[in-house]
Enzyme design. Structure first.
Site, short mmCIF file in Angstrom:
data_model
loop_
_atom_site.label_atom_id
_atom_site.label_comp_id
_atom_site.label_asym_id
_atom_site.label_seq_id
_atom_site.Cartn_x
_atom_site.Cartn_y
_atom_site.Cartn_z
CB THR A 93 5.67 2.76 2.17
OG1 THR A 93 6.54 2.76 3.30
CG2 THR A 93 6.49 2.80 0.89
CE1 TYR A 94 8.89 10.92 3.69
CE2 TYR A 94 9.99 9.58 5.34
CZ TYR A 94 9.92 10.73 4.58
OH TYR A 94 10.90 11.69 4.72
CB CYS A 136 2.10 -0.88 5.36
SG CYS A 136 3.79 -0.56 4.80
NE ARG A 186 -3.91 -1.14 2.36
CZ ARG A 186 -4.88 -1.66 3.11
NH1 ARG A 186 -4.69 -2.80 3.77
NH2 ARG A 186 -6.04 -1.04 3.22
CB ILE A 215 8.72 -6.30 3.21
CG1 ILE A 215 9.55 -6.55 4.47
CG2 ILE A 215 9.10 -7.26 2.09
CD1 ILE A 215 11.03 -6.57 4.26
CG PHE A 274 15.03 -4.34 2.80
CD1 PHE A 274 15.79 -3.51 3.60
CD2 PHE A 274 15.68 -5.22 1.94
CE1 PHE A 274 17.18 -3.54 3.56
CE2 PHE A 274 17.07 -5.25 1.89
CZ PHE A 274 17.82 -4.42 2.70
CB SER A 275 12.54 1.10 3.57
OG SER A 275 11.25 0.92 4.11
#
Length: 223
Positions: free
Chosen positions: A80-81, A178, A78, A148, A161-162
């Site tokens: 994310t930043y 998310c 969805r 993820i 990933f972050s």
């Protein structure tokens, strides 16, 4: 050379912040080249200027305050930043040579991040029904420290990933991260474990062999 060998994977570490659209175009081109057998696999570690990205399941009502550019990412998930102080890992691997198992790929990434966080003294885990990497925040509640999101095209992976090293956590309030409203977002800095991007990269890459072993279905030290 075995496809499980780290020598088959190029490691790229960008010190400058890479605009998200530029990174997306680079990933797409590399994905195609890997698929044609014309380029090595790639793990790319970097940061972006502030941006909100929308995955394929993003709901319009979860974009609360579009104060930054919003980009359709093409990955799963969805909103994310991404922004300064958050380390991104883009993972472009050829699953035709690594078991053709997308679920195992995602689990291996999760385990790679969780194990690396453990190595630097932060306990983290998966949470049933909630995408991402979770830990205990300063108030004792669960909070998200890593995200993820992946895409697979013709069995070659994109995105990854972050991990929140020291981003401005207020920037996450422009979205429902998310799609999960009831839990907060945290960072290594907030937890009192500040870590430079270079140090994070070194800790992560020290676990590269474990990640590749897990991805190839072999025994590894990852959770």
């Amino acid at each position: 050379m075995s496809p499980a060998s780290p020598e088959t994977v190029e490691i790229r570490r960008s010190a400058n912040r890479i605009p998200y659209r530029e990174a997306l175009a680079t990933m797409a081109a590399r994905n195609d080249a890997i698929g044609r057998g014309e380029a090595k696999e790639l793990v790319w570690l970097l940061e972006h200027p502030p941006v909100y990205t929308a995955g394929t399941s993003a709901a319009a009502g979860e974009l609360l305050d579009p104060r930054f550019e919003v980009v359709e990412a093409g990955r799963g998930g969805r909103y994310t930043y991404h922004g300064p102080g958050q380390r991104i890992g883009y993972v472009m691997l050829d699953l035709r040579e690594r078991g053709r198992d997308v679920r195992r790929f995602v689990q291996a990434i999760e385990g790679w991040v969780i194990a690396t966080l453990g190595d630097i003294g932060v306990e983290a885990w998966r949470a049933e029904g909630r995408i991402g990497i979770w830990t205990k925040d300063v108030d004792g509640r669960e909070a998200k420290i890593g995200a993820i999101g992946v895409r697979v095209r013709r069995w070659v992976t994109m995105h990854g990933f972050s991990v929140n090293l020291a981003p401005d956590l207020a920037h996450f309030t422009g979205i429902v991260p998310c799609g999960i409203e009831e839990f907060g977002v945290t960072s290594l800095a907030k937890l009192g474990k500040p870590l430079a991007p270079e140090s994070w990269d070194e800790a992560l890459l020290a676990r590269l062999d474990d990640f590749l072993a897990a991805l190839n279905g072999k025994m590894s030290a990852l959770p």
